[in-house]
Design a protein around this motif. Structure first.
Motif, PDB file in Angstrom:
ATOM      1  N   LEU A 133     -22.607 127.755 117.762  1.00 16.26           N
ATOM      2  CA  LEU A 133     -21.442 126.783 117.989  1.00 16.26           C
ATOM      3  C   LEU A 133     -21.772 125.600 118.748  1.00 16.26           C
ATOM      4  O   LEU A 133     -21.408 124.381 118.582  1.00 16.26           O
ATOM      5  CB  LEU A 133     -20.418 127.381 118.900  1.00 16.26           C
ATOM      6  CG  LEU A 133     -19.577 128.675 117.932  1.00 16.26           C
ATOM      7  CD1 LEU A 133     -18.742 129.304 118.869  1.00 16.26           C
ATOM      8  CD2 LEU A 133     -18.873 127.570 116.795  1.00 16.26           C
ATOM      9  N   GLN A 149     -19.278 128.350 111.604  1.00 13.34           N
ATOM     10  CA  GLN A 149     -18.773 127.421 110.711  1.00 13.34           C
ATOM     11  C   GLN A 149     -17.328 127.348 110.141  1.00 13.34           C
ATOM     12  O   GLN A 149     -16.460 126.840 110.339  1.00 13.34           O
ATOM     13  CB  GLN A 149     -19.591 127.104 109.387  1.00 13.34           C
ATOM     14  CG  GLN A 149     -19.251 125.960 108.836  1.00 13.34           C
ATOM     15  CD  GLN A 149     -19.254 124.807 109.515  1.00 13.34           C
ATOM     16  OE1 GLN A 149     -20.349 124.317 109.927  1.00 13.34           O
ATOM     17  NE2 GLN A 149     -18.277 124.079 109.455  1.00 13.34           N
ATOM     18  N   HIS A 172     -14.431 120.567 119.832  1.00 15.68           N
ATOM     19  CA  HIS A 172     -13.377 119.775 119.615  1.00 15.68           C
ATOM     20  C   HIS A 172     -12.625 119.302 120.995  1.00 15.68           C
ATOM     21  O   HIS A 172     -12.039 118.230 121.147  1.00 15.68           O
ATOM     22  CB  HIS A 172     -12.620 120.288 118.607  1.00 15.68           C
ATOM     23  CG  HIS A 172     -11.888 121.675 118.988  1.00 15.68           C
ATOM     24  ND1 HIS A 172     -12.752 122.797 119.053  1.00 15.68           N
ATOM     25  CD2 HIS A 172     -10.713 121.975 119.054  1.00 15.68           C
ATOM     26  CE1 HIS A 172     -11.841 123.706 119.339  1.00 15.68           C
ATOM     27  NE2 HIS A 172     -10.766 123.272 119.328  1.00 15.68           N
ATOM     28  N   THR A 224     -15.075 126.753 113.260  1.00 21.27           N
ATOM     29  CA  THR A 224     -15.076 125.300 113.424  1.00 21.27           C
ATOM     30  C   THR A 224     -14.033 124.645 112.216  1.00 21.27           C
ATOM     31  O   THR A 224     -13.253 123.884 112.843  1.00 21.27           O
ATOM     32  CB  THR A 224     -16.538 124.587 113.065  1.00 21.27           C
ATOM     33  OG1 THR A 224     -17.310 125.167 114.138  1.00 21.27           O
ATOM     34  CG2 THR A 224     -16.470 123.264 113.255  1.00 21.27           C
ATOM     35  N   PRO A 266     -17.351 124.720 119.313  1.00 19.98           N
ATOM     36  CA  PRO A 266     -17.465 123.561 118.439  1.00 19.98           C
ATOM     37  C   PRO A 266     -17.375 122.013 118.949  1.00 19.98           C
ATOM     38  O   PRO A 266     -17.617 121.276 118.522  1.00 19.98           O
ATOM     39  CB  PRO A 266     -16.932 123.871 117.048  1.00 19.98           C
ATOM     40  CG  PRO A 266     -15.551 124.540 117.379  1.00 19.98           C
ATOM     41  CD  PRO A 266     -15.937 125.333 118.577  1.00 19.98           C
ATOM     42  N   GLU A 308     -21.662 117.656 115.321  1.00 20.02           N
ATOM     43  CA  GLU A 308     -20.237 116.902 115.232  1.00 20.02           C
ATOM     44  C   GLU A 308     -19.894 115.956 116.114  1.00 20.02           C
ATOM     45  O   GLU A 308     -19.036 115.112 115.834  1.00 20.02           O
ATOM     46  CB  GLU A 308     -19.211 118.058 114.957  1.00 20.02           C
ATOM     47  CG  GLU A 308     -19.344 119.026 113.901  1.00 20.02           C
ATOM     48  CD  GLU A 308     -18.119 119.126 113.237  1.00 20.02           C
ATOM     49  OE1 GLU A 308     -16.802 119.142 113.726  1.00 20.02           O
ATOM     50  OE2 GLU A 308     -18.136 119.954 111.986  1.00 20.02           O
ATOM     51  N   ARG A 343     -10.679 122.777 113.511  1.00 27.61           N
ATOM     52  CA  ARG A 343     -10.640 121.139 113.397  1.00 27.61           C
ATOM     53  C   ARG A 343      -9.222 120.734 113.258  1.00 27.61           C
ATOM     54  O   ARG A 343      -8.496 121.152 112.618  1.00 27.61           O
ATOM     55  CB  ARG A 343     -11.580 121.050 112.329  1.00 27.61           C
ATOM     56  CG  ARG A 343     -11.745 119.347 112.106  1.00 27.61           C
ATOM     57  CD  ARG A 343     -12.448 119.239 110.820  1.00 27.61           C
ATOM     58  NE  ARG A 343     -13.914 119.106 111.378  1.00 27.61           N
ATOM     59  CZ  ARG A 343     -14.636 120.262 110.430  1.00 27.61           C
ATOM     60  NH1 ARG A 343     -14.107 121.011 109.903  1.00 27.61           N
ATOM     61  NH2 ARG A 343     -16.015 120.328 111.220  1.00 27.61           N
TER      62      ARG A 343
END
Length: 215
Positions: free
Chosen positions: A85, A20, A64, A23, A62, A92, A27
Motif C-alpha cells: 500500500l 490494488q 487517498h 485501492t 493507498p 498515486e 478510490r
C-alpha cells in the motif's frame, strides 16, 4: 508493543495481498460521503488555526485520505504497515510523503504533530492491544493538537469482532473509545454517528479529540 506482534504481521500481509483491489475500492469513496467530509473539514480547520505543524495519517493505506488532508490545506503525510500500500500511495500521490511504519512506534519527535488522523486504521487492533496506540498518539501530538478517529460503531453494544473483507476487525462503542483517549490526556471536542448507507453494514463513528494543553 513490538512491531512483530502476530496480528500486526497478519494485518500487513492481508492488505499486501489485496492492495490494488483495496485501492480501487477506496478510490473516490469520499465523493458520496458529505457527512464524513464535514468532520474532516472541521478537523482541518482546527489544525490550521492552531499553527503550522504537520499532520500524520496513521494507517494511510493507498493515500487517498492523506491527499484529501493536503487538499484541505494541511501539511500531511502518511504512515502504514503494508509495503504494497505504501508503494501504491507513493505512485498515486507523488507529491506527498509516505512512510512504512507502525502506529505504536512512529518515527517522529515528541509533540511534532499539529494533528493526527486515524481513519478506520484501528479497526483491526484487538481490544486488549489498543491502549498503547493512544499513548503513542499522545506522544507525537503537540499539546492543543487534534486527533480524529473514524471507526465502525457498535451501536451501544460491547466491542464486537466482525468479518471484515480483509481480516478480522472490531466495532467499538463510541463512549469506550472516548474513554481510552481521555486516559491519554485527550478531551472530546465533538462526536458524530452516521447511519450506514444502503451498501454499508454498520453505523460509522467519528470522534474529534484535542490533546490537553500543558500549563
Amino acid at each position: 508493543m513490538a512491531e512483530t506482534s502476530p496480528y500486526l504481521t497478519e494485518t500487513a500481509a492481508a492488505y499486501d495481498a489485496v492492495a490494488q483491489l483495496y485501492t480501487d475500492f477506496t478510490r473516490g469513496s469520499l465523493d458520496r460521503l458529505p457527512v464524513d467530509r464535514a468532520i474532516l473539514a472541521v478537523f482541518a480547520e482546527l489544525v490550521r488555526t492552531d499553527g503550522p505543524r504537520p499532520v500524520a495519517e496513521a494507517g494511510c493505506g493507498p493515500g487517498h485520505m492523506t491527499a484529501h488532508l493536503r487538499d484541505l490545506g494541511l501539511d500531511a503525510f502518511g504512515i502504514d504497515l503494508s509495503p504494497a500500500l505504501i508503494d501504491i500511495a507513493r505512485r498515486e500521490h507523488p507529491g506527498l510523503r509516505f512512510e512504512l511504519g507502525s502506529m505504536t512506534a512512529m518515527d517522529m519527535a515528541d509533540g511534532e504533530l499539529g494533528g493526527l488522523l486515524s481513519w478506520y486504521s484501528l479497526i483491526h487492533v484487538p481490544p486488549s492491544e489498543l491502549p498503547p496506540y493512544f499513548a503513542e498518539f499522545r506522544r507525537v501530538i503537540a499539546p492543543g493538537g487534534h486527533l480524529l478517529l473514524g471507526f465502525f460503531e457498535s451501536e451501544g453494544d460491547p466491542v464486537q469482532p466482525f468479518d471484515h473483507r480483509v481480516t478480522t476487525a472490531y466495532r467499538w462503542p463510541i463512549d469506550a473509545l472516548a474513554d481510552l483517549a481521555r486516559g491519554e490526556e485527550f478531551v472530546e471536542v465533538a462526536r458524530m454517528l452516521r447511519e450506514p448507507l444502503e451498501d454499508e453494514r454498520f453505523r460509522r463513528g467519528h470522534l474529534l479529540m484535542r490533546r490537553v494543553r500543558t500549563s
